[in-house]
Design an enzyme around this catalytic site. Structure first.
Site, PDB file in Angstrom:
ATOM      1  N   ASN A   1      -2.165  -6.527   0.411  1.00 37.79           N
ATOM      2  CA  ASN A   1      -3.413  -6.573  -0.340  1.00 37.79           C
ATOM      3  C   ASN A   1      -3.468  -7.773  -1.284  1.00 37.79           C
ATOM      4  OD1 ASN A   1      -4.457  -4.092   0.700  1.00 37.79           O
ATOM      5  ND2 ASN A   1      -3.016  -3.000  -0.604  1.00 37.79           N
TER       6      ASN A   1
ATOM      7  N   ARG B   1     -25.883  -9.080 -44.446  1.00 37.76           N
ATOM      8  CA  ARG B   1     -24.763  -8.472 -43.720  1.00 37.76           C
ATOM      9  C   ARG B   1     -25.320  -7.354 -42.862  1.00 37.76           C
ATOM     10  NH1 ARG B   1     -21.551  -8.121 -47.455  1.00 37.76           N
ATOM     11  NH2 ARG B   1     -20.627 -10.150 -46.947  1.00 37.76           N
TER      12      ARG B   1
ATOM     13  N   SER C   1       0.849  -1.189   0.000  1.00 42.50           N
ATOM     14  CA  SER C   1       0.000   0.000   0.000  1.00 42.50           C
ATOM     15  C   SER C   1       0.885   1.240   0.000  1.00 42.50           C
ATOM     16  CB  SER C   1      -0.909   0.008   1.236  1.00 42.50           C
ATOM     17  OG  SER C   1      -1.512   1.268   1.415  1.00 42.50           O
TER      18      SER C   1
ATOM     19  N   LYS D   1       0.050  -3.260   5.223  1.00 43.55           N
ATOM     20  CA  LYS D   1      -0.958  -4.025   4.498  1.00 43.55           C
ATOM     21  C   LYS D   1      -0.340  -4.980   3.475  1.00 43.55           C
ATOM     22  CE  LYS D   1      -4.852  -2.518   3.190  1.00 43.55           C
ATOM     23  NZ  LYS D   1      -5.837  -1.823   2.330  1.00 43.55           N
TER      24      LYS D   1
END
Length: 445
Positions: free
Chosen positions: A270, A301, A262, A268
């Protein structure tokens, strides 16, 4: 998005695919003496890929609505005058675009299927290693009854197995040649000599029942298969990301240098791989919506629907390929913490243990029943495990229990006693994975 796959979808390789299709048509028409001998060799010499101005083709695409028109114009400008009439015979621009796209997408799907086999092998290792690792089963995000981490990984594998069979079939027979000419009725001369089958074989594609200019089921089938795969992978990372939460701490992503940090909270870690996979799968769901809305196309088409489908499909393939590659990395290096699973499970184990305990201590209910209730209340009040608290309270009372009674109590308190047929499900899944991998090896030999 898978970077290697994205590179394989470059403008240059797309032009090469369009050129390969045109050359294959010349090859089979020359073989059957429908055009003079030597045209193929002269065309190859005149149309080396390095002679094309790729940037100009890109810039001119908007004028005709597709890249085949400026490609064909450049090709004819490069060809000697005497062989120009033999280039792009009995073909229309949609044939060129659709076939070239199919040629580019087929190897990418093979890459996805190969990575999914590795994912299954990683699941098999987790299943075998954790067949008897108890954890909390959770319904509506709340703890319910015990399961094993092995059976959770089995469910992951089962969802992949369900989609892989379809993806394997698509890889081998779901990429079709498009060759119908201006309004899709093909050319009698080509059909008489079975040229579409021969061109399909040269290009490694399947032959459709009829040209599919406005029958876009082949495109929808590919997109649907990819989206189902995305959903299966999304299901796996939803579980993993939640189990990686600090409050649970039952799993962790592989420790990869520089990943998961982080910018403002250094503590952290993550679940970035889960986030990348989730992002790719969500985008694939959106692409399927676009492709589904282009499936019904009018007349011979379509106006816009045909044009709108290819970019979502190509990007969808690259996204799913990237997600499969990330999932392989995630599961091969997944960190599992059985002690945290057991501790979290015990926080609410009284939900399924109180009644069995009462039956076990029926003959001592006056002394033990109040302690069972006390252990339940105290465990919740102090946010501790019920079994841990029960033993702390009853240690002195249970010290004189016989060995048989102690063994019976240990079985009664074991979460595995309440895991139903989890081990059988693990075995079934392991056998299914073994069969799929064995069949894949046989096909690729």
């Amino acid at each position: 998005m898978h970077s290697d796959i994205a590179k394989r979808f470059s403008d240059r390789l797309f032009v090469q695919a369009m050129l390969d299709f045109e050359l294959a048509i010349i090859e089979v028409r020359e073989y059957h003496s429908l055009i003079p001998a030597g045209i193929l060799q002269q065309t190859k010499e005149a149309l080396a890929i390095d002679l094309f101005d790729i940037d100009d083709i890109e810039a001119q695409t908007y004028l005709g609505g597709n890249a085949a028109i400026p490609f064909i114009a450049q090709a004819k400008a490069l060809l000697p005058q005497e062989i120009k009439p033999y280039f792009h015979q009995t073909v229309t621009s949609q044939d060129v675009i659709d076939t070239a796209m199919m040629m580019m997408l087929k190897p990418a799907l093979k890459r996805i299927n190969d990575d999914l086999l590795d994912v299954l092998q990683a699941c098999a290792i987790l299943i075998e290693s954790h067949r008897t690792t108890p954890m909390a089963g959770r319904t509506l995000l709340q703890q319910a009854l015990p399961i094993t981490f092995g059976v959770k990984a089995s469910q992951w594998a089962a969802s992949l197995i369900a989609v892989m069979q379809n993806l394997t079939q698509l890889e081998h027979s779901g990429f079709y040649l498009q060759w119908g000419g201006p309004v899709g009725v093909s050319n009698e001369e080509n059909e008489h000599h079975e040229l579409p089958q021969q061109v399909a074989t040269l290009l490694g594609l399947s032959l459709p029942l009829l040209p599919w200019h406005t029958n876009r089921q082949p495109i929808h089938a590919l997109a649907s298969g990819l989206d189902a795969c995305a959903g299966a992978m999304e299901n796996i990372v939803e579980d993993i990301a939640l189990m990686c939460q600090s409050e649970l701490g039952e799993l962790a992503e592989p420790a990869i240098e520089g990943m998961g940090g982080s910018s403002s909270m250094p503590h952290k870690r993550n679940p970035v791989l889960c986030a990348l996979i989730k992002t790719a799968t969500l985008r694939m769901h959106g692409h399927l919506s676009v492709i589904s809305n282009t499936t019904a196309q009018p007349f011979e088409r379509a106006l816009g629907q045909w044009h709108a489908s290819w970019m979502p499909l190509m990007e969808g393939v690259a996204l799913v390929a990237g997600a499969a590659d990330y999932l392989k990395t995630l599961l091969q290096g997944l960190q599992v913490y059985p002690e945290r699973m057991a501790a979290n499970l015990d926080l609410n184990s009284d939900a399924y243990l109180v009644e069995p305990l009462k039956r076990h201590f029926l003959d001592r209910q006056e002394r033990i029943y109040p302690l069972i209730e006390q252990a339940s209340q105290q465990a919740h009040r102090e946010h501790k495990g019920f079994v841990q608290t029960f033993f702390e309270i009853t240690t002195e009372l249970l010290v004189d229990d016989s060995d048989n009674d102690s063994n019976e109590l240990a079985i009664l308190l074991s979460p595995l006693t309440y895991c139903g047929a989890a081990d059988r499900q693990c075995q079934l899944t392991l056998r299914a994975i073994e069969t799929i991998i064995s069949n894949s090896l046989s096909i690729n030999r």
